[in-house]
Design a protein around this motif. Structure first.
Motif, short mmCIF file in Angstrom:
data_model
loop_
_atom_site.label_atom_id
_atom_site.label_comp_id
_atom_site.label_asym_id
_atom_site.label_seq_id
_atom_site.Cartn_x
_atom_site.Cartn_y
_atom_site.Cartn_z
N UNK A 48 12.74 21.04 37.26
CA UNK A 48 14.01 21.69 37.58
C UNK A 48 13.77 23.18 37.75
N UNK A 49 14.56 23.81 38.61
CA UNK A 49 14.42 25.24 38.86
C UNK A 49 15.79 25.81 39.20
N UNK A 50 16.23 26.80 38.45
CA UNK A 50 17.56 27.38 38.66
C UNK A 50 17.59 28.21 39.94
N UNK A 51 18.77 28.27 40.52
CA UNK A 51 19.05 29.13 41.68
C UNK A 51 19.85 30.32 41.17
N UNK A 52 19.37 31.53 41.44
CA UNK A 52 19.98 32.75 40.92
C UNK A 52 20.40 33.68 42.05
N UNK A 53 21.30 34.64 41.77
CA UNK A 53 21.69 35.60 42.80
C UNK A 53 20.52 36.34 43.43
N UNK A 54 19.44 36.56 42.68
CA UNK A 54 18.29 37.24 43.27
C UNK A 54 17.70 36.43 44.42
N UNK A 55 17.79 35.10 44.34
CA UNK A 55 17.31 34.27 45.45
C UNK A 55 18.14 34.48 46.70
N UNK A 105 31.17 30.15 39.61
CA UNK A 105 30.33 29.25 38.80
C UNK A 105 30.35 29.66 37.35
N UNK A 106 30.36 28.70 36.45
CA UNK A 106 30.23 28.95 35.02
C UNK A 106 29.00 28.20 34.54
N UNK A 107 27.86 28.80 34.77
CA UNK A 107 26.57 28.14 34.59
C UNK A 107 25.80 28.23 35.88
N UNK A 108 24.55 27.82 35.86
CA UNK A 108 23.69 27.97 37.02
C UNK A 108 23.66 26.70 37.87
N UNK A 109 23.50 26.90 39.16
CA UNK A 109 23.10 25.82 40.07
C UNK A 109 21.61 25.58 39.84
N UNK A 110 21.22 24.32 39.77
CA UNK A 110 19.82 23.97 39.49
C UNK A 110 19.33 23.00 40.55
N UNK A 111 18.14 23.28 41.08
CA UNK A 111 17.48 22.40 42.04
C UNK A 111 16.54 21.46 41.30
N UNK A 112 16.57 20.19 41.71
CA UNK A 112 15.74 19.16 41.09
C UNK A 112 14.88 18.51 42.18
N UNK A 113 13.58 18.78 42.21
CA UNK A 113 12.73 18.20 43.25
C UNK A 113 12.76 16.67 43.25
#
Length: 296
Positions: A36-43, A288-296
């Motif tokens: 899993x890898x979070x998606x952040x505003x920096x992305x 959003x209240x929490x992070x969006x997360x990508x799951x390969x």
């Protein structure tokens, strides 16, 4: 392997999923099979060209939770270890939004035992930013701290960490978030204006800048979360901003706080890696209240 990259700047549609070679770790590096890898505003900033890099392939993703599946020499890690890590940088060719990622061994910590990989992936960038910002503030227990954006990912961790340190925390967020912010440890809540000069320090996770600086007492302290973008000092207020640094030892301390119930990882939504464009579009919608997360 697959990886999310940008080769031309733009909106969510600029994100591409490409096939690339599986990288090999060098000395003092490990390879993580991404769970899993979070998606952040920096992305989103990298995607939009905020940090430059025109003409290059830029990899996306800073946070990762997964399993060590290859090691270089002198790492201290073993294939099969469940880990979390921060992969710093706005100009890397491959990030954590991929099937595998290479990480410096000293940026890695064992994964929390009490939460799954999706939740663990929200920890490295956001909790390290909050913790390192609190270090810059250097407020003693009993002092008052105001956290803007207190319902967000960085702000929420900051409220919990500050309360754990014995600070009297005021959280600033939308009125609808009062119950959430208080549950994180804020003893006071504000949805609008705050009395000028009423707190010892401000951690400005919402990037309000000069407006939030006015809430600090004369001789107090202000820390922002955008490097070098903090307002100038006024009334003797010490101002600064945090530039997050990868730190496996510190990350391990934060993992321990998750397992102790002090920190609460929050996930808003999950998307498959192949749905990265949709994930970026959801991030752009806000709320959003929490992070969006990508799951390969």
């Amino acid at each position: 392997m697959r990886a999310a990259v940008v080769t031309a700047f733009g909106g969510p549609e600029a994100v591409e999923i490409v096939e690339t070679d599986v990288p090999e770790p060098a000395a003092r590096q490990i390879r993580i099979k991404v769970a899993a890898a979070a998606l952040n505003p920096v992305d989103a900033g990298v995607r939009a060209g905020v940090f430059g890099g025109a003409g290059k392939r830029l990899g996306l993703g800073w946070d990762v939770a997964g399993t060590v599946d290859a090691v270089g020499v002198a790492t201290g890690w073993t294939v099969g270890d469940e880990v979390v890590a921060l992969v710093y940088g706005t100009a890397k060719s491959l990030g954590t939004h991929a099937d595998h990622v290479i990480v410096d061994a000293d940026a890695v910590a064992k994964a929390p035992a009490s939460v799954d990989a999706v939740h663990a992936a929200t920890l490295p960038l956001n909790a390290l930013t909050a913790a390192q910002a609190l270090d810059l503030l250097a407020l003693e227990p009993g002092r008052s701290l105001l956290v803007t954006g207190a319902a967000g990912a960085v702000g929420g961790y900051a409220v919990q960490l500050a309360a754990h340190r014995g600070l009297a925390v005021t959280g600033v967020a939308r009125a609808a978030d009062e119950e959430l912010v208080r549950s994180l440890g804020a003893t006071r809540f504000a949805a609008g204006a705050v009395a000028p000069g009423s707190v010892d320090g401000v951690l400005d996770a919402a990037i309000l800048g000069a407006a939030a600086l006015e809430w600090v007492r004369d001789g107090g302290v202000f820390t922002g979360v955008i490097p070098h973008a903090h307002p100038a000092s006024v009334r003797g207020v010490r101002t600064g901003s945090v530039e997050v640094a990868a730190d496996g030892a510190r990350l391990a301390e934060l993992v321990a706080l998750v397992d102790a119930g002090v920190l609460t990882p929050r996930v808003a939504e999950t998307f498959a890696l192949d749905g990265a464009v949709k994930a970026h579009a959801r991030l752009a919608e806000g709320g959003l209240r929490g992070r969006v997360v990508l799951v390969p």
